[in-house]
Design an enzyme around this catalytic site. Structure first.
Site, mmCIF file in Angstrom:
data_model
loop_
_atom_site.group_PDB
_atom_site.id
_atom_site.type_symbol
_atom_site.label_atom_id
_atom_site.label_comp_id
_atom_site.label_asym_id
_atom_site.label_seq_id
_atom_site.Cartn_x
_atom_site.Cartn_y
_atom_site.Cartn_z
ATOM 1 N N SER A 1 0.514 -1.186 0.018
ATOM 2 C CA SER A 1 0.017 -0.056 -0.251
ATOM 3 C C SER A 1 0.812 1.183 -0.075
ATOM 4 O O SER A 1 1.816 1.235 0.364
ATOM 5 C CB SER A 1 -0.849 -0.301 1.533
ATOM 6 O OG SER A 1 -1.546 1.427 1.609
ATOM 7 N N TYR B 1 -0.851 -1.309 10.483
ATOM 8 C CA TYR B 1 -1.625 -1.368 8.964
ATOM 9 C C TYR B 1 -0.136 -0.887 7.747
ATOM 10 O O TYR B 1 0.412 -1.336 7.140
ATOM 11 C CB TYR B 1 -2.289 -0.669 8.475
ATOM 12 C CG TYR B 1 -2.722 -0.958 7.028
ATOM 13 C CD1 TYR B 1 -2.942 -1.763 6.505
ATOM 14 C CD2 TYR B 1 -3.264 0.445 6.113
ATOM 15 C CE1 TYR B 1 -3.936 -1.678 5.117
ATOM 16 C CE2 TYR B 1 -3.250 0.259 4.884
ATOM 17 C CZ TYR B 1 -3.519 -1.098 3.954
ATOM 18 O OH TYR B 1 -4.376 -1.408 2.854
HETATM 19 N N1 LIG Z 1 -8.818 -0.287 -0.767
HETATM 20 C C1 LIG Z 1 -8.214 0.068 -0.854
HETATM 21 O O1 LIG Z 1 -8.025 1.543 -0.776
HETATM 22 C C2 LIG Z 1 -6.441 -0.314 -0.534
HETATM 23 C C3 LIG Z 1 -5.585 0.751 -0.607
HETATM 24 C C4 LIG Z 1 -3.909 0.225 -0.733
HETATM 25 C C5 LIG Z 1 -4.325 -1.406 -0.973
HETATM 26 N N2 LIG Z 1 -5.257 -2.310 -0.047
HETATM 27 C C6 LIG Z 1 -5.280 -3.570 0.170
HETATM 28 O O2 LIG Z 1 -5.693 -3.878 -1.091
HETATM 29 C C7 LIG Z 1 -6.363 -5.568 -0.493
HETATM 30 C C8 LIG Z 1 -7.534 -5.989 -1.216
HETATM 31 O O3 LIG Z 1 -8.529 -4.885 -0.310
HETATM 32 P P1 LIG Z 1 -10.400 -4.443 -0.761
HETATM 33 O O4 LIG Z 1 -10.142 -3.038 -0.861
HETATM 34 O O5 LIG Z 1 -10.320 -4.936 -1.517
HETATM 35 O O6 LIG Z 1 -10.816 -5.211 0.400
HETATM 36 P P2 LIG Z 1 -11.617 -5.840 0.228
HETATM 37 O O7 LIG Z 1 -12.508 -5.714 2.022
HETATM 38 O O8 LIG Z 1 -13.144 -5.844 0.210
HETATM 39 O O9 LIG Z 1 -11.692 -7.526 0.188
HETATM 40 C C9 LIG Z 1 -11.028 -8.431 1.150
HETATM 41 C C10 LIG Z 1 -10.773 -9.747 1.050
HETATM 42 O O10 LIG Z 1 -9.823 -10.553 2.088
HETATM 43 C C11 LIG Z 1 -10.492 -11.271 2.771
HETATM 44 N N3 LIG Z 1 -9.539 -11.616 4.212
HETATM 45 C C12 LIG Z 1 -9.438 -10.880 4.882
HETATM 46 N N4 LIG Z 1 -9.097 -11.590 6.105
HETATM 47 C C13 LIG Z 1 -9.020 -12.339 5.555
HETATM 48 C C14 LIG Z 1 -8.144 -13.744 6.163
HETATM 49 N N5 LIG Z 1 -7.406 -14.159 7.347
HETATM 50 N N6 LIG Z 1 -7.850 -15.433 4.870
HETATM 51 C C15 LIG Z 1 -8.597 -14.598 3.599
HETATM 52 N N7 LIG Z 1 -9.187 -13.928 3.423
HETATM 53 C C16 LIG Z 1 -9.558 -12.599 3.964
HETATM 54 C C17 LIG Z 1 -11.479 -10.366 3.275
HETATM 55 O O11 LIG Z 1 -12.698 -11.933 3.234
HETATM 56 C C18 LIG Z 1 -12.257 -10.079 1.881
HETATM 57 O O12 LIG Z 1 -12.986 -10.485 1.004
HETATM 58 C C19 LIG Z 1 -5.571 -5.307 0.782
HETATM 59 O O13 LIG Z 1 -4.683 -5.477 1.737
HETATM 60 C C20 LIG Z 1 -6.005 -4.352 1.186
HETATM 61 O O14 LIG Z 1 -5.094 -3.625 2.822
HETATM 62 C C21 LIG Z 1 -6.280 -1.198 -0.310
#
Ligand SMILES: NC(=O)c1ccc[n+]([C@@H]2O[C@H](COP(=O)([O-])OP(=O)(O)OC[C@H]3O[C@@H](n4cnc5c(N)ncnc54)[C@H](O)[C@@H]3O)[C@@H](O)[C@H]2O)c1
Length: 258
Positions: free
Chosen positions: A149, A164
């Site tokens: 991130s 985070y």
């Molecule tokens: N959305 C943003 O702004 C953003 C920015 C930078 C990085 N990210 C990263 O992108 C990734 C996905 O984020 P997103 O926005 O799609 O989030 P989201 O919450 O829509 O999806 C995350 C998924 O991970 C699954 N998950 C959580 N804990 C888990 C575990 N212990 N085992 C297996 N699955 C698990 C959840 O059930 C969910 O389906 C994350 O790693 C997040 O940190 C997101």
């Protein structure tokens, strides 16, 4: 599982965290299926993983499977990956996307919260990669892409705070060291550092005003879509990126310019 055809030439991409309907994982599953890969979806929410697998198979006609696993649990991951390896063609790509964020200020952070955030983001990436990379090394081919991130680079400043940012920075060190170690085996390892992405990860902990401010702070004037990020994952999961390893790919609309 929706299909089970181990066609010669087809290879499989595993996407963790692929259950969330508006998430980056599901978008990546769709995007690599569009490229012709078989797709395996791992998520803590097994029903959501199965739903992604079903929708992707219907839309793109590729073999898919959705399995429940907790990425922090070695036995759970081992069982899920064994099921995937039995059902689908050889795995050539791993997208470590499962993750959680945490907006808790430093002095309010408990050790449990620290361990939860480090565990799912950083330890989960280690656990899944260790299990999946074994087969890649045996076959002398594979692409691993880890979700970091912009918070790792900027020290938070978007939504997630100290645990985070620390967890996502750990993923950068993990990526670089593993790229060096696995390079001679033919396996690439890269990291992606998105800025703010419009998904449900902040659901329940954000407001419309904050979401609008997060978009307004980006030089390109909007949050990323999940598809924006999926496009980059698809490139790094393909042989088009075969000579790229140990790299960090910024995708943040200009919110962090090196
Ligand atoms: N959305 C943003 O702004 C953003 C920015 C930078 C990085 N990210 C990263 O992108 C990734 C996905 O984020 P997103 O926005 O799609 O989030 P989201 O919450 O829509 O999806 C995350 C998924 O991970 C699954 N998950 C959580 N804990 C888990 C575990 N212990 N085992 C297996 N699955 C698990 C959840 O059930 C969910 O389906 C994350 O790693 C997040 O940190 C997101």
């Amino acid at each position: 599982m929706t299909q089970n055809t181990a066609d010669a030439g087809i290879r499989t991409v595993i996407v963790t965290g692929g259950g969330s309907p508006r998430g980056i994982g599901r978008a990546t599953a769709r995007r690599v299926a569009r490229d012709g890969f078989a797709v395996a979806v791992i998520d803590l929410d097994g029903a959501a993983a199965e739903e992604t697998a079903r929708l992707v198979a219907e839309e793109f006609g590729v073999p898919t499977i959705g399995v429940a696993a907790n990425v922090t649990d070695e036995a759970s991951v081992d069982a899920a990956v064994s099921a995937i390896e039995a059902a689908l063609p050889p795995v050539s790509g791993l997208a470590n996307i499962a993750g959680i964020t945490s907006p808790v200020p430093f002095f309010d952070t408990t050790l449990d919260e620290w361990n939860r955030v480090m565990g799912i983001n950083a330890t989960g990436t280690y656990v899944v990669t260790k299990r999946v990379a074994q087969g890649m090394v045996e076959r002398g081919h594979g692409h691993i892409v880890n979700m970091s991130s912009v918070s790792a680079q900027r020290g938070g400043g978007v939504f997630g705070k100290v645990p985070y940012s620390a967890a996502k920075a750990a993923i950068l060190g993990f990526t670089r060291a593993l790229a060096r170690e696995l390079g001679p085996t033919g396996v690439t390892v890269n990291a992606v550092t998105p800025g703010v992405v419009s998904t449900d990860i902040r659901a329940g902990a954000t407001t419309d005003e904050l979401e609008a401010k997060l978009a307004a702070d980006v030089p390109l004037g909007r949050q990323a879509t999940a598809d924006d990020i999926a496009n980059l994952f698809a490139f790094l999961l393909s042989d088009e990126s075969a000579y790229i390893t140990g790299s960090t790919y910024d995708i943040n609309g200009g919110s962090h310019i090196n």
